[in-house]
Each structure stands twice: as structure tokens, then as C-alpha cells.
Design a protein around this motif. Sequence first.
Motif, PDB file in Angstrom:
ATOM      1  N   MET A   1       0.844  -1.166   0.000  1.00  0.00           N
ATOM      2  CA  MET A   1       0.000   0.000   0.000  1.00  0.00           C
ATOM      3  C   MET A   1       0.896   1.237   0.000  1.00  0.00           C
ATOM      4  O   MET A   1       1.821   1.335   0.782  1.00  0.00           O
ATOM      5  N   ALA A   2       0.643   2.169  -0.843  1.00  0.00           N
ATOM      6  CA  ALA A   2       1.432   3.387  -0.950  1.00  0.00           C
ATOM      7  C   ALA A   2       0.988   4.406   0.100  1.00  0.00           C
ATOM      8  O   ALA A   2      -0.023   4.219   0.776  1.00  0.00           O
ATOM      9  N   LEU A   3       1.726   5.493   0.204  1.00  0.00           N
ATOM     10  CA  LEU A   3       1.366   6.548   1.144  1.00  0.00           C
ATOM     11  C   LEU A   3      -0.037   7.075   0.846  1.00  0.00           C
ATOM     12  O   LEU A   3      -0.831   7.316   1.748  1.00  0.00           O
ATOM     13  N   PHE A   4      -0.335   7.254  -0.438  1.00  0.00           N
ATOM     14  CA  PHE A   4      -1.676   7.656  -0.879  1.00  0.00           C
ATOM     15  C   PHE A   4      -2.248   6.524  -1.711  1.00  0.00           C
ATOM     16  O   PHE A   4      -1.640   6.092  -2.680  1.00  0.00           O
ATOM     17  N   ASN A   5      -3.421   6.065  -1.345  1.00  0.00           N
ATOM     18  CA  ASN A   5      -4.056   4.981  -2.082  1.00  0.00           C
ATOM     19  C   ASN A   5      -4.659   5.446  -3.395  1.00  0.00           C
ATOM     20  O   ASN A   5      -4.758   4.678  -4.342  1.00  0.00           O
ATOM     21  N   ASP A   6      -5.094   6.700  -3.447  1.00  0.00           N
ATOM     22  CA  ASP A   6      -5.712   7.244  -4.656  1.00  0.00           C
ATOM     23  C   ASP A   6      -5.682   8.769  -4.592  1.00  0.00           C
ATOM     24  O   ASP A   6      -5.258   9.361  -3.598  1.00  0.00           O
ATOM     25  N   ILE A   7      -6.152   9.398  -5.652  1.00  0.00           N
ATOM     26  CA  ILE A   7      -6.111  10.860  -5.754  1.00  0.00           C
ATOM     27  C   ILE A   7      -7.025  11.517  -4.726  1.00  0.00           C
ATOM     28  O   ILE A   7      -6.741  12.610  -4.233  1.00  0.00           O
ATOM     29  N   THR A   8      -8.105  10.862  -4.356  1.00  0.00           N
ATOM     30  CA  THR A   8      -9.018  11.420  -3.353  1.00  0.00           C
ATOM     31  C   THR A   8      -8.310  11.561  -2.015  1.00  0.00           C
ATOM     32  O   THR A   8      -8.423  12.597  -1.343  1.00  0.00           O
ATOM     33  N   GLN A   9      -7.566  10.549  -1.636  1.00  0.00           N
ATOM     34  CA  GLN A   9      -6.809  10.612  -0.389  1.00  0.00           C
ATOM     35  C   GLN A   9      -5.737  11.699  -0.471  1.00  0.00           C
ATOM     36  O   GLN A   9      -5.492  12.412   0.498  1.00  0.00           O
ATOM     37  N   PHE A  10      -5.125  11.851  -1.622  1.00  0.00           N
ATOM     38  CA  PHE A  10      -4.134  12.910  -1.834  1.00  0.00           C
ATOM     39  C   PHE A  10      -4.783  14.276  -1.638  1.00  0.00           C
ATOM     40  O   PHE A  10      -4.253  15.151  -0.966  1.00  0.00           O
ATOM     41  N   GLN A  11      -5.966  14.473  -2.239  1.00  0.00           N
ATOM     42  CA  GLN A  11      -6.648  15.761  -2.174  1.00  0.00           C
ATOM     43  C   GLN A  11      -7.116  16.102  -0.766  1.00  0.00           C
ATOM     44  O   GLN A  11      -7.359  17.270  -0.471  1.00  0.00           O
ATOM     45  N   GLU A  12      -7.241  15.133   0.117  1.00  0.00           N
ATOM     46  CA  GLU A  12      -7.560  15.415   1.511  1.00  0.00           C
ATOM     47  C   GLU A  12      -6.389  16.101   2.210  1.00  0.00           C
ATOM     48  O   GLU A  12      -6.569  16.742   3.242  1.00  0.00           O
ATOM     49  N   SER A  13      -5.201  15.963   1.646  1.00  0.00           N
ATOM     50  CA  SER A  13      -3.995  16.525   2.258  1.00  0.00           C
ATOM     51  C   SER A  13      -3.556  17.840   1.638  1.00  0.00           C
ATOM     52  O   SER A  13      -2.767  18.567   2.244  1.00  0.00           O
ATOM     53  N   VAL A  14      -4.020  18.147   0.465  1.00  0.00           N
ATOM     54  CA  VAL A  14      -3.648  19.411  -0.188  1.00  0.00           C
ATOM     55  C   VAL A  14      -4.867  19.941  -0.934  1.00  0.00           C
ATOM     56  O   VAL A  14      -5.510  19.222  -1.682  1.00  0.00           O
ATOM     57  N   ARG A  15      -5.174  21.194  -0.696  1.00  0.00           N
ATOM     58  CA  ARG A  15      -6.351  21.799  -1.310  1.00  0.00           C
ATOM     59  C   ARG A  15      -5.934  22.594  -2.541  1.00  0.00           C
ATOM     60  O   ARG A  15      -5.138  23.522  -2.451  1.00  0.00           O
TER      61      ARG A  15
END
Length: 144
Positions: A1-15
Motif C-alpha cells: 500500500m502506498a502513502l496515498f491509495n488514490d487521488i481522493t486521499q491525496f486531495q484530503e492533504s492538499v487543497r
Amino acid sequence: MALFNDITQFQESVRVNGDLDEDSILMHVEQARKYVEPWVGVALVNLCFDQDTDSSDEVQALLPYMRACVAPFAMVEAAPVIDLGISNNGFVVTVSSNQAPASRERVAAFIAQMTTTGYEALARMMEFMLANKTDYTQWTSDTD
């Protein structure tokens, strides 16, 4: 499993405004490690980037902090190339009737803001780790 599973999880960390293409952004997450590793060590970053190896409560508690600092740094890495394409005519950018490439000044301001955001998140992560240093022996003992 990577640090971010998908782009949605990424977007929770950066707006950011707009849609982010998963393939265009997540490939820069690995490059963002270079901003974090000097401060928290390779061993701890590896644990967070490869959660399958260690899914301990301590690593799980650290993940939101790690994601919050890695995501902006990934945007810093992506910004110079995200709108570039390569064709038989050389480098190109896509322009439509609704969107046009941002000015150099706006891109530079974005990169500066993402850099600041990343380092502020890194400071919060380090404060968390200092408050819980007995849980993060990889950090306190890593000399890399």
C-alpha cells in the motif's frame, strides 16, 4: 500500500482548485520524499510509504502528518511539468476556450505557497514525533 491509495486521499492533504489527474500527480509523491527524509530519516519515511511492512498504531498515527507534508511537496515537484505535453511539434500546452496556462508569476506563487505549506506540515509532524519520541525509535536513532 502506498502513502496515498488514490487521488481522493491525496486531495484530503492538499487543497487545490480543479481536478487533479491521478497519473499526473501521484507519480511525483515518490520525488517528494527528498524534502522529508533529511528531517525524519529514511527508515521512518519508508515505514510510512510502505504501510504493508508496518501497520502498527504508531505508523498509522503518523500517516496523516506524513501525508500533510508530502502532498504539497509533490505539488511542488509536479508544478513545472504538469501542463506540458510532448508531440511531434515539440513541447506543447493545452489551451481551451475556458482555460489557459497560468502566468509564470502565478505558478511561482503556487510553488512558494506549497513549499511553505509542506514545511509547516513537516514542523507539525516533528512536534508530534517529539511529543511521542518513544514511539518513533526509527527517527531518534536514524543517522541517514
